[in-house]
Design a protein around this motif. Sequence first.
Motif, short mmCIF file in Angstrom:
data_model
loop_
_atom_site.label_atom_id
_atom_site.label_comp_id
_atom_site.label_asym_id
_atom_site.label_seq_id
_atom_site.Cartn_x
_atom_site.Cartn_y
_atom_site.Cartn_z
N VAL A 252 -7.32 6.03 -10.10
CA VAL A 252 -8.47 6.90 -9.92
C VAL A 252 -8.07 7.97 -8.91
O VAL A 252 -7.60 7.67 -7.81
N ILE A 253 -8.26 9.23 -9.30
CA ILE A 253 -7.86 10.36 -8.47
C ILE A 253 -9.09 11.08 -7.97
O ILE A 253 -9.92 11.54 -8.76
N ASP A 254 -9.21 11.17 -6.64
CA ASP A 254 -10.31 11.91 -6.02
C ASP A 254 -9.83 13.33 -5.74
O ASP A 254 -9.06 13.57 -4.80
N THR A 274 -4.79 1.82 -8.27
CA THR A 274 -4.39 2.81 -7.28
C THR A 274 -5.47 3.88 -7.13
O THR A 274 -5.96 4.41 -8.13
N ALA A 275 -5.81 4.20 -5.90
CA ALA A 275 -6.70 5.33 -5.60
C ALA A 275 -5.86 6.42 -4.95
O ALA A 275 -5.09 6.15 -4.02
N VAL A 276 -6.00 7.64 -5.44
CA VAL A 276 -5.23 8.77 -4.93
C VAL A 276 -6.19 9.82 -4.40
O VAL A 276 -7.06 10.30 -5.14
N LEU A 277 -6.03 10.22 -3.15
CA LEU A 277 -6.81 11.29 -2.56
C LEU A 277 -5.98 12.57 -2.58
O LEU A 277 -4.94 12.66 -1.93
N VAL A 278 -6.44 13.56 -3.36
CA VAL A 278 -5.76 14.86 -3.39
C VAL A 278 -6.70 15.99 -2.97
O VAL A 278 -6.26 17.03 -2.51
N LEU A 301 -3.83 2.55 -1.79
CA LEU A 301 -4.64 3.70 -1.42
C LEU A 301 -3.67 4.77 -0.94
O LEU A 301 -3.00 4.59 0.08
N LYS A 302 -3.57 5.87 -1.68
CA LYS A 302 -2.56 6.87 -1.40
C LYS A 302 -3.18 8.24 -1.18
O LYS A 302 -4.19 8.58 -1.79
N SER A 303 -2.52 9.04 -0.35
CA SER A 303 -2.85 10.45 -0.22
C SER A 303 -1.74 11.26 -0.86
O SER A 303 -0.55 10.90 -0.73
N SER A 304 -2.12 12.32 -1.54
CA SER A 304 -1.14 13.15 -2.26
C SER A 304 -1.10 14.52 -1.62
O SER A 304 -2.06 15.29 -1.72
N TRP A 305 0.00 14.85 -0.96
CA TRP A 305 0.17 16.11 -0.26
C TRP A 305 1.07 17.00 -1.10
O TRP A 305 2.26 16.69 -1.28
#
Length: 361
Positions: A252-254, A274-278, A301-305
Amino acid sequence: MAHEVRAVVSRKQGAPVGVETIVVPDPGPGEALVAVQACGVCHTDLHYRQGGITDEFPFLLGHEAAGVVEAVGADVTEVEPGDFVVLNWRAVCGQCRACRRGRAQYCFATHNATQKMTLTDGTELSPALGIGAFADKTLVAAGQCTKVAPAAEAAVAGLLGCGVMAGLGAAMNTGGVSRGDSVAVIGCGGVGDAAIAGARLAGAATIIAVDVDDRKLQWASEFGATHTVNSRERAPVEAIRELTGGNGADVVIDAVGRPETYRQAFYARDLAGTAVLVGVPTPDMKIELPLLDVFGRGGALKSSWYGDCLPSRDFPMLVDLYLQGRLPLERFVSERIGLDDVEEAFAKMHRGEVLRSVVTL
Protein backbone atom coordinates in the motif's frame (compact mmCIF):
# COMPACT_ATOMS: atom_id res chain seq x y z
CA MET A 1 31.72 34.37 -20.02
CA ALA A 2 28.54 34.72 -18.00
CA HIS A 3 25.15 34.21 -19.65
CA GLU A 4 22.11 36.44 -19.10
CA VAL A 5 18.93 34.40 -19.48
CA ARG A 6 15.23 34.50 -18.59
CA ALA A 7 14.16 32.64 -15.46
CA VAL A 8 11.28 32.27 -12.99
CA VAL A 9 12.23 33.78 -9.63
CA SER A 10 10.41 33.70 -6.30
CA ARG A 11 11.51 36.75 -4.28
CA LYS A 12 9.18 36.64 -1.29
CA GLN A 13 7.23 34.03 0.64
CA GLY A 14 3.78 33.50 -0.85
CA ALA A 15 4.16 36.26 -3.44
CA PRO A 16 3.52 35.56 -7.14
CA VAL A 17 6.59 34.50 -9.09
CA GLY A 18 7.97 36.57 -11.95
CA VAL A 19 10.16 36.15 -15.00
CA GLU A 20 13.44 38.00 -14.55
CA THR A 21 16.89 38.17 -16.12
CA ILE A 22 19.49 36.16 -14.23
CA VAL A 23 23.21 35.60 -14.67
CA VAL A 24 24.50 32.06 -15.18
CA PRO A 25 28.30 31.58 -15.03
CA ASP A 26 30.30 29.34 -17.31
CA PRO A 27 30.88 25.92 -15.73
CA GLY A 28 33.81 25.46 -13.39
CA PRO A 29 35.43 22.17 -12.35
CA GLY A 30 32.85 19.41 -12.02
CA GLU A 31 30.02 21.57 -13.38
CA ALA A 32 27.85 21.58 -16.50
CA LEU A 33 25.90 24.31 -18.28
CA VAL A 34 22.61 22.97 -19.62
CA ALA A 35 20.30 24.57 -22.18
CA VAL A 36 16.90 23.69 -20.71
CA GLN A 37 14.31 22.42 -23.19
CA ALA A 38 11.46 21.57 -20.82
CA CYS A 39 10.69 21.64 -17.09
CA GLY A 40 7.66 20.29 -15.24
CA VAL A 41 5.79 22.34 -12.64
CA CYS A 42 6.08 20.28 -9.45
CA HIS A 43 4.50 20.71 -6.00
CA THR A 44 8.01 21.10 -4.59
CA ASP A 45 8.40 24.36 -6.52
CA LEU A 46 5.19 25.61 -4.93
CA HIS A 47 6.52 24.60 -1.49
CA TYR A 48 9.61 26.73 -2.15
CA ARG A 49 7.44 29.69 -3.20
CA GLN A 50 5.39 29.34 -0.02
CA GLY A 51 8.51 29.21 2.18
CA GLY A 52 7.73 25.64 3.20
CA ILE A 53 11.23 24.25 2.60
CA THR A 54 13.70 27.01 3.53
CA ASP A 55 13.62 30.79 3.82
CA GLU A 56 16.65 31.35 1.57
CA PHE A 57 14.90 33.72 -0.86
CA PRO A 58 15.16 34.57 -3.69
CA PHE A 59 14.63 31.15 -5.24
CA LEU A 60 15.27 30.12 -8.82
CA LEU A 61 12.43 27.66 -9.30
CA GLY A 62 12.13 24.55 -11.49
CA HIS A 63 13.87 21.21 -11.17
CA GLU A 64 11.98 18.55 -13.18
CA ALA A 65 13.86 19.15 -16.40
CA ALA A 66 15.56 17.87 -19.54
CA GLY A 67 17.84 19.63 -21.97
CA VAL A 68 21.15 19.58 -23.80
CA VAL A 69 24.57 20.01 -22.24
CA GLU A 70 26.08 23.19 -23.66
CA ALA A 71 29.44 23.25 -21.90
CA VAL A 72 31.31 21.41 -19.14
CA GLY A 73 34.07 22.41 -16.74
CA ALA A 74 37.36 20.73 -15.99
CA ASP A 75 37.45 17.12 -14.78
CA VAL A 76 33.97 16.31 -16.09
CA THR A 77 33.71 12.79 -17.49
CA GLU A 78 30.00 11.98 -17.05
CA VAL A 79 28.73 14.07 -19.97
CA GLU A 80 29.94 16.22 -22.84
CA PRO A 81 28.50 19.07 -24.91
CA GLY A 82 25.62 17.90 -27.09
CA ASP A 83 24.40 15.18 -24.72
CA PHE A 84 20.64 15.07 -24.09
CA VAL A 85 20.16 14.77 -20.34
CA VAL A 86 17.54 14.59 -17.62
CA LEU A 87 18.50 16.62 -14.57
CA ASN A 88 18.45 15.01 -11.15
CA TRP A 89 18.92 16.17 -7.58
CA ARG A 90 20.91 13.12 -6.50
CA ALA A 91 24.46 13.64 -7.76
CA VAL A 92 26.06 10.83 -5.79
CA CYS A 93 29.42 11.42 -4.15
CA GLY A 94 30.91 7.93 -4.47
CA GLN A 95 32.69 8.30 -1.14
CA CYS A 96 30.14 8.29 1.69
CA ARG A 97 29.30 5.19 3.73
CA ALA A 98 26.26 4.40 1.56
CA CYS A 99 28.21 4.69 -1.70
CA ARG A 100 31.10 2.61 -0.34
CA ARG A 101 28.63 -0.16 0.54
CA GLY A 102 27.22 -0.24 -2.99
CA ARG A 103 24.03 1.61 -2.03
CA ALA A 104 24.54 4.81 -4.00
CA GLN A 105 20.77 5.33 -4.21
CA TYR A 106 21.00 6.30 -0.53
CA CYS A 107 24.00 8.64 -0.94
CA PHE A 108 24.30 10.89 2.11
CA ALA A 109 26.46 13.55 0.45
CA THR A 110 24.80 14.48 -2.83
CA HIS A 111 26.08 17.75 -4.22
CA ASN A 112 25.26 20.70 -6.48
CA ALA A 113 27.17 23.24 -8.54
CA THR A 114 29.73 25.23 -6.54
CA GLN A 115 29.23 28.54 -8.33
CA LYS A 116 26.10 30.58 -7.74
CA MET A 117 23.64 31.91 -10.28
CA THR A 118 22.59 35.48 -9.48
CA LEU A 119 20.21 38.29 -10.26
CA THR A 120 21.71 41.05 -12.41
CA ASP A 121 22.51 43.07 -9.27
CA GLY A 122 24.65 40.21 -7.93
CA THR A 123 22.12 38.80 -5.45
CA GLU A 124 22.73 35.07 -5.16
CA LEU A 125 19.86 32.75 -6.07
CA SER A 126 18.88 29.55 -4.29
CA PRO A 127 18.09 27.02 -7.05
CA ALA A 128 15.22 24.64 -6.26
CA LEU A 129 16.70 21.25 -5.30
CA GLY A 130 20.05 22.54 -6.51
CA ILE A 131 18.81 22.76 -10.10
CA GLY A 132 16.77 25.89 -10.93
CA ALA A 133 15.45 24.95 -14.37
CA PHE A 134 12.64 27.40 -15.07
CA ALA A 135 15.32 29.15 -17.09
CA ASP A 136 16.76 29.15 -20.58
CA LYS A 137 20.01 27.82 -19.12
CA THR A 138 21.07 26.51 -15.73
CA LEU A 139 24.30 25.51 -14.00
CA VAL A 140 24.45 22.18 -12.19
CA ALA A 141 26.97 19.66 -10.93
CA ALA A 142 27.87 17.35 -13.79
CA GLY A 143 26.64 14.41 -11.73
CA GLN A 144 23.17 15.95 -11.84
CA CYS A 145 23.06 15.30 -15.60
CA THR A 146 21.86 11.84 -16.61
CA LYS A 147 22.33 11.02 -20.28
CA VAL A 148 19.30 9.36 -21.90
CA ALA A 149 18.18 8.44 -25.41
CA PRO A 150 17.77 11.68 -27.42
CA ALA A 151 14.71 10.29 -29.24
CA ALA A 152 12.62 11.04 -26.14
CA GLU A 153 10.70 14.32 -26.09
CA ALA A 154 12.14 16.67 -23.47
CA ALA A 155 8.70 17.52 -22.03
CA VAL A 156 8.20 13.84 -21.29
CA ALA A 157 11.68 12.71 -20.27
CA GLY A 158 12.16 15.62 -17.87
CA LEU A 159 9.33 14.39 -15.65
CA LEU A 160 11.59 11.59 -14.46
CA GLY A 161 13.61 14.28 -12.69
CA CYS A 162 11.29 14.31 -9.68
CA GLY A 163 7.61 13.44 -9.22
CA VAL A 164 7.17 10.67 -11.77
CA MET A 165 10.37 8.97 -10.64
CA ALA A 166 9.24 9.26 -7.02
CA GLY A 167 6.03 7.37 -7.79
CA LEU A 168 7.54 4.77 -10.11
CA GLY A 169 10.31 4.12 -7.62
CA ALA A 170 7.93 3.91 -4.66
CA ALA A 171 6.33 0.90 -6.33
CA MET A 172 9.26 -0.70 -8.14
CA ASN A 173 12.20 0.09 -5.85
CA THR A 174 10.92 0.79 -2.34
CA GLY A 175 7.77 -1.33 -2.42
CA GLY A 176 9.38 -4.15 -4.39
CA VAL A 177 6.13 -4.85 -6.27
CA SER A 178 6.40 -8.08 -8.24
CA ARG A 179 4.31 -10.28 -10.51
CA GLY A 180 0.90 -11.18 -9.15
CA ASP A 181 0.99 -8.74 -6.23
CA SER A 182 -1.94 -6.68 -5.05
CA VAL A 183 -1.22 -2.97 -4.70
CA ALA A 184 -3.23 -0.04 -3.37
CA VAL A 185 -2.27 3.59 -4.00
CA ILE A 186 -3.78 6.32 -1.84
CA GLY A 187 -3.74 9.69 -3.62
CA CYS A 188 -3.87 9.78 -7.42
CA GLY A 189 -2.05 12.91 -8.45
CA GLY A 190 1.14 12.76 -10.48
CA VAL A 191 3.13 10.76 -7.92
CA GLY A 192 0.27 8.36 -7.18
CA ASP A 193 -0.45 7.73 -10.85
CA ALA A 194 3.25 7.10 -11.43
CA ALA A 195 3.14 4.51 -8.64
CA ILE A 196 0.18 2.89 -10.39
CA ALA A 197 2.11 2.85 -13.69
CA GLY A 198 5.10 1.35 -11.88
CA ALA A 199 2.98 -1.36 -10.25
CA ARG A 200 1.51 -2.24 -13.63
CA LEU A 201 4.96 -2.36 -15.22
CA ALA A 202 6.15 -4.66 -12.42
CA GLY A 203 3.30 -7.11 -13.10
CA ALA A 204 0.88 -6.45 -10.24
CA ALA A 205 -2.39 -8.35 -10.70
CA THR A 206 -4.65 -6.06 -8.67
CA ILE A 207 -4.06 -2.29 -8.52
CA ILE A 208 -6.49 -0.27 -6.40
CA ALA A 209 -6.59 3.52 -6.74
CA VAL A 210 -7.96 5.58 -3.84
CA ASP A 211 -8.83 9.29 -4.03
CA VAL A 212 -11.60 11.75 -3.21
CA ASP A 213 -11.83 13.06 -6.80
CA ASP A 214 -13.57 11.01 -9.50
CA ARG A 215 -11.59 12.82 -12.20
CA LYS A 216 -8.33 11.67 -10.64
CA LEU A 217 -9.69 8.15 -10.31
CA GLN A 218 -10.39 8.17 -14.04
CA TRP A 219 -6.79 9.21 -14.68
CA ALA A 220 -5.65 6.39 -12.41
CA SER A 221 -7.60 3.86 -14.49
CA GLU A 222 -5.83 5.10 -17.59
CA PHE A 223 -2.46 4.41 -15.93
CA GLY A 224 -3.40 0.85 -15.02
CA ALA A 225 -5.62 0.79 -11.93
CA THR A 226 -7.89 -2.26 -12.01
CA HIS A 227 -10.22 -0.88 -9.31
CA THR A 228 -11.03 2.59 -7.99
CA VAL A 229 -12.31 3.71 -4.59
CA ASN A 230 -13.71 7.17 -3.87
CA SER A 231 -12.87 7.53 -0.17
CA ARG A 232 -15.60 10.16 0.27
CA GLU A 233 -18.10 7.41 -0.48
CA ARG A 234 -16.44 4.24 0.87
CA ALA A 235 -14.13 3.59 3.81
CA PRO A 236 -10.84 2.89 2.00
CA VAL A 237 -9.44 0.25 4.37
CA GLU A 238 -12.59 -1.86 4.17
CA ALA A 239 -12.82 -1.35 0.39
CA ILE A 240 -9.21 -2.43 -0.18
CA ARG A 241 -9.71 -5.52 1.96
CA GLU A 242 -12.92 -6.39 0.12
CA LEU A 243 -11.09 -6.13 -3.23
CA THR A 244 -8.27 -8.39 -2.01
CA GLY A 245 -10.25 -11.34 -0.69
CA GLY A 246 -10.59 -9.86 2.78
CA ASN A 247 -6.82 -9.82 3.32
CA GLY A 248 -5.52 -6.39 2.39
CA ALA A 249 -3.00 -5.49 -0.30
CA ASP A 250 0.55 -6.78 -0.48
CA VAL A 251 1.82 -3.22 -0.92
CA VAL A 252 0.00 0.00 0.00
CA ILE A 253 1.51 3.30 -1.13
CA ASP A 254 0.58 6.57 0.59
CA ALA A 255 1.12 9.26 -2.02
CA VAL A 256 -0.59 11.94 0.10
CA GLY A 257 1.53 12.05 3.24
CA ARG A 258 -0.98 12.85 5.98
CA PRO A 259 -1.53 11.02 9.29
CA GLU A 260 -4.97 9.81 8.24
CA THR A 261 -3.79 8.43 4.90
CA TYR A 262 -0.75 6.77 6.49
CA ARG A 263 -3.03 5.10 9.02
CA GLN A 264 -5.16 3.85 6.14
CA ALA A 265 -2.07 2.48 4.41
CA PHE A 266 -0.95 0.76 7.60
CA TYR A 267 -4.24 -1.06 8.15
CA ALA A 268 -5.10 -1.69 4.48
CA ARG A 269 -2.09 -3.98 3.90
CA ASP A 270 -2.11 -7.73 4.31
CA LEU A 271 -0.36 -9.37 7.24
CA ALA A 272 3.38 -9.08 6.54
CA GLY A 273 2.52 -6.55 3.82
CA THR A 274 4.43 -3.37 3.05
CA ALA A 275 3.37 0.25 3.58
CA VAL A 276 5.30 2.87 1.62
CA LEU A 277 5.19 6.59 2.42
CA VAL A 278 6.09 8.72 -0.60
CA GLY A 279 3.78 11.70 -0.03
CA VAL A 280 5.68 14.43 1.84
CA PRO A 281 4.25 15.42 5.25
CA THR A 282 4.64 18.83 6.83
CA PRO A 283 6.86 19.28 9.92
CA ASP A 284 3.92 19.58 12.31
CA MET A 285 2.32 16.23 11.44
CA LYS A 286 2.45 13.32 13.89
CA ILE A 287 1.23 9.72 13.77
CA GLU A 288 0.19 7.49 16.64
CA LEU A 289 -0.30 3.74 16.24
CA PRO A 290 -0.81 0.97 18.82
CA LEU A 291 2.61 -0.63 19.20
CA LEU A 292 0.96 -4.03 19.48
CA ASP A 293 -0.51 -3.52 15.98
CA VAL A 294 2.89 -2.55 14.61
CA PHE A 295 4.29 -5.77 16.09
CA GLY A 296 1.35 -8.02 15.35
CA ARG A 297 0.82 -7.10 11.71
CA GLY A 298 4.47 -7.62 10.80
CA GLY A 299 5.71 -6.66 7.37
CA ALA A 300 7.53 -3.44 6.59
CA LEU A 301 6.93 0.28 7.00
CA LYS A 302 9.08 2.17 4.51
CA SER A 303 9.69 5.73 3.41
CA SER A 304 10.54 6.35 -0.23
CA TRP A 305 12.87 9.29 -0.88
CA TYR A 306 13.03 10.10 -4.61
CA GLY A 307 11.69 6.61 -5.25
CA ASP A 308 14.96 5.16 -3.93
CA CYS A 309 16.23 5.79 -7.43
CA LEU A 310 19.75 5.83 -8.80
CA PRO A 311 19.43 8.20 -11.78
CA SER A 312 22.30 6.66 -13.76
CA ARG A 313 20.58 3.28 -13.50
CA ASP A 314 16.89 4.17 -13.62
CA PHE A 315 16.50 7.15 -15.96
CA PRO A 316 17.94 5.52 -19.12
CA MET A 317 16.00 2.31 -18.47
CA LEU A 318 12.69 4.13 -17.99
CA VAL A 319 13.20 6.32 -21.05
CA ASP A 320 13.88 3.18 -23.08
CA LEU A 321 10.67 1.59 -21.77
CA TYR A 322 8.80 4.76 -22.75
CA LEU A 323 10.26 4.64 -26.27
CA GLN A 324 9.22 0.99 -26.53
CA GLY A 325 5.62 1.95 -25.71
CA ARG A 326 5.65 0.10 -22.38
CA LEU A 327 5.54 3.13 -20.06
CA PRO A 328 3.01 5.89 -20.88
CA LEU A 329 5.02 8.86 -19.64
CA GLU A 330 3.38 11.16 -22.18
CA ARG A 331 0.05 10.87 -20.33
CA PHE A 332 1.45 12.86 -17.42
CA VAL A 333 1.80 15.97 -19.59
CA SER A 334 -1.48 17.86 -19.20
CA GLU A 335 -0.36 21.04 -20.96
CA ARG A 336 2.69 22.80 -22.37
CA ILE A 337 3.19 26.38 -21.20
CA GLY A 338 5.71 29.24 -21.27
CA LEU A 339 7.79 30.76 -18.47
CA ASP A 340 5.19 33.50 -17.99
CA ASP A 341 2.52 30.91 -17.19
CA VAL A 342 4.11 29.29 -14.12
CA GLU A 343 2.06 31.20 -11.54
CA GLU A 344 -1.20 30.12 -13.19
CA ALA A 345 0.15 26.56 -13.41
CA PHE A 346 0.58 26.60 -9.63
CA ALA A 347 -3.09 27.54 -9.29
CA LYS A 348 -4.19 24.76 -11.65
CA MET A 349 -2.09 22.26 -9.75
CA HIS A 350 -3.56 23.39 -6.43
CA ARG A 351 -7.08 22.97 -7.86
CA GLY A 352 -6.24 19.45 -9.10
CA GLU A 353 -6.91 20.31 -12.73
CA VAL A 354 -3.65 18.94 -14.14
CA LEU A 355 -1.20 16.13 -13.60
CA ARG A 356 1.70 18.17 -14.95
CA SER A 357 2.01 21.52 -16.62
CA VAL A 358 5.33 21.54 -18.49
CA VAL A 359 7.26 24.68 -19.36
CA THR A 360 8.82 24.35 -22.81
CA LEU A 361 11.70 26.57 -23.91
